[in-house]
Motif scaffolding. Sequence first.
Motif, PDB file in Angstrom:
ATOM      1  N   GLN A   1       0.834  -1.210   0.000  1.00 26.82           N
ATOM      2  CA  GLN A   1       0.000   0.000   0.000  1.00 26.82           C
ATOM      3  C   GLN A   1       0.861   1.249   0.000  1.00 26.82           C
ATOM      4  O   GLN A   1       0.576   2.208  -0.709  1.00 26.82           O
ATOM      5  CB  GLN A   1      -0.934   0.011   1.204  1.00 26.82           C
ATOM      6  CG  GLN A   1      -2.137  -0.865   1.051  1.00 26.82           C
ATOM      7  CD  GLN A   1      -3.066  -0.736   2.252  1.00 26.82           C
ATOM      8  OE1 GLN A   1      -2.645  -0.434   3.358  1.00 26.82           O
ATOM      9  NE2 GLN A   1      -4.337  -0.975   1.998  1.00 26.82           N
ATOM     10  N   ALA A   2       1.912   1.257   0.807  1.00 29.07           N
ATOM     11  CA  ALA A   2       2.811   2.417   0.865  1.00 29.07           C
ATOM     12  C   ALA A   2       3.486   2.627  -0.481  1.00 29.07           C
ATOM     13  O   ALA A   2       3.600   3.761  -0.970  1.00 29.07           O
ATOM     14  CB  ALA A   2       3.852   2.232   1.970  1.00 29.07           C
ATOM     15  N   MET A   3       3.914   1.544  -1.107  1.00 31.80           N
ATOM     16  CA  MET A   3       4.554   1.640  -2.418  1.00 31.80           C
ATOM     17  C   MET A   3       3.566   2.165  -3.467  1.00 31.80           C
ATOM     18  O   MET A   3       3.917   2.985  -4.307  1.00 31.80           O
ATOM     19  CB  MET A   3       5.094   0.273  -2.850  1.00 31.80           C
ATOM     20  CG  MET A   3       5.916   0.317  -4.124  1.00 31.80           C
ATOM     21  SD  MET A   3       6.474  -1.305  -4.708  1.00 31.80           S
ATOM     22  CE  MET A   3       7.231  -1.989  -3.258  1.00 31.80           C
ATOM     23  N   GLN A   4       2.332   1.706  -3.390  1.00 34.36           N
ATOM     24  CA  GLN A   4       1.315   2.169  -4.327  1.00 34.36           C
ATOM     25  C   GLN A   4       1.080   3.672  -4.160  1.00 34.36           C
ATOM     26  O   GLN A   4       0.951   4.402  -5.141  1.00 34.36           O
ATOM     27  CB  GLN A   4       0.009   1.410  -4.111  1.00 34.36           C
ATOM     28  CG  GLN A   4      -1.093   1.827  -5.070  1.00 34.36           C
ATOM     29  CD  GLN A   4      -2.386   1.086  -4.807  1.00 34.36           C
ATOM     30  OE1 GLN A   4      -2.563   0.459  -3.764  1.00 34.36           O
ATOM     31  NE2 GLN A   4      -3.294   1.166  -5.750  1.00 34.36           N
ATOM     32  N   ARG A   5       1.049   4.142  -2.913  1.00 34.90           N
ATOM     33  CA  ARG A   5       0.869   5.582  -2.682  1.00 34.90           C
ATOM     34  C   ARG A   5       2.031   6.372  -3.262  1.00 34.90           C
ATOM     35  O   ARG A   5       1.840   7.411  -3.893  1.00 34.90           O
ATOM     36  CB  ARG A   5       0.728   5.862  -1.182  1.00 34.90           C
ATOM     37  CG  ARG A   5      -0.651   5.623  -0.636  1.00 34.90           C
ATOM     38  CD  ARG A   5      -0.809   6.194   0.766  1.00 34.90           C
ATOM     39  NE  ARG A   5       0.112   5.597   1.729  1.00 34.90           N
ATOM     40  CZ  ARG A   5      -0.130   4.490   2.411  1.00 34.90           C
ATOM     41  NH1 ARG A   5      -1.245   3.835   2.239  1.00 34.90           N
ATOM     42  NH2 ARG A   5       0.754   4.025   3.272  1.00 34.90           N
ATOM     43  N   GLU A   6       3.266   5.887  -3.056  1.00 34.33           N
ATOM     44  CA  GLU A   6       4.451   6.576  -3.586  1.00 34.33           C
ATOM     45  C   GLU A   6       4.415   6.627  -5.107  1.00 34.33           C
ATOM     46  O   GLU A   6       4.696   7.666  -5.711  1.00 34.33           O
ATOM     47  CB  GLU A   6       5.726   5.875  -3.123  1.00 34.33           C
ATOM     48  CG  GLU A   6       6.053   6.077  -1.663  1.00 34.33           C
ATOM     49  CD  GLU A   6       7.289   5.298  -1.248  1.00 34.33           C
ATOM     50  OE1 GLU A   6       8.148   5.037  -2.116  1.00 34.33           O
ATOM     51  OE2 GLU A   6       7.385   4.939  -0.068  1.00 34.33           O
ATOM     52  N   LEU A   7       4.085   5.501  -5.729  1.00 33.18           N
ATOM     53  CA  LEU A   7       4.062   5.449  -7.191  1.00 33.18           C
ATOM     54  C   LEU A   7       2.946   6.307  -7.773  1.00 33.18           C
ATOM     55  O   LEU A   7       3.097   6.895  -8.843  1.00 33.18           O
ATOM     56  CB  LEU A   7       3.919   4.004  -7.673  1.00 33.18           C
ATOM     57  CG  LEU A   7       5.138   3.118  -7.446  1.00 33.18           C
ATOM     58  CD1 LEU A   7       4.827   1.678  -7.812  1.00 33.18           C
ATOM     59  CD2 LEU A   7       6.327   3.629  -8.239  1.00 33.18           C
ATOM     60  N   SER A   8       1.818   6.385  -7.084  1.00 31.45           N
ATOM     61  CA  SER A   8       0.718   7.197  -7.603  1.00 31.45           C
ATOM     62  C   SER A   8       1.056   8.684  -7.533  1.00 31.45           C
ATOM     63  O   SER A   8       0.527   9.479  -8.306  1.00 31.45           O
ATOM     64  CB  SER A   8      -0.575   6.905  -6.852  1.00 31.45           C
ATOM     65  OG  SER A   8      -0.482   7.342  -5.513  1.00 31.45           O
ATOM     66  N   ASN A   9       1.961   9.058  -6.629  1.00 31.96           N
ATOM     67  CA  ASN A   9       2.366  10.463  -6.521  1.00 31.96           C
ATOM     68  C   ASN A   9       3.545  10.799  -7.421  1.00 31.96           C
ATOM     69  O   ASN A   9       3.836  11.964  -7.656  1.00 31.96           O
ATOM     70  CB  ASN A   9       2.713  10.807  -5.068  1.00 31.96           C
ATOM     71  CG  ASN A   9       1.504  10.764  -4.165  1.00 31.96           C
ATOM     72  OD1 ASN A   9       0.391  11.013  -4.600  1.00 31.96           O
ATOM     73  ND2 ASN A   9       1.713  10.434  -2.906  1.00 31.96           N
ATOM     74  N   ALA A  10       4.248   9.783  -7.909  1.00 37.21           N
ATOM     75  CA  ALA A  10       5.423  10.002  -8.745  1.00 37.21           C
ATOM     76  C   ALA A  10       5.002  10.319 -10.179  1.00 37.21           C
ATOM     77  O   ALA A  10       4.001   9.815 -10.673  1.00 37.21           O
ATOM     78  CB  ALA A  10       6.319   8.766  -8.724  1.00 37.21           C
TER      79      ALA A  10
END
Length: 100
Positions: free
Chosen positions: A51-60
């Motif tokens: 989930q944390a990785m998904q949040r980071e990627l969605s903001n990148a």
Amino acid sequence: MSQKIDGGIAAAAQMRSIAVNTRVAPAGESKAQAVQAADSVRLTGEATQLQAMQRELSNASAIDPARVQAVRQALENGSYRINPDAIASRMLDLDRQLQG
């Protein structure tokens, strides 16, 4: 029971609320108690990391502006070179991956 399927978010939210509130309270238990006793979900450490990785990627950003500028300059000054062997190799690798 029939419902029109329109694919809207409101319809999905309505169905979700219906599904959550369909538990029948046993004798002596109020509806509020029945809703509170609903199943719960606990995420594993790996799921939390995903989930944390998904949040980071969605903001990148999906575009690297520096790389775009470098390619643009190489095209303009004629120094951009296409390597057909590398392209063919990557296409074959992708084909192998897709075939399993």
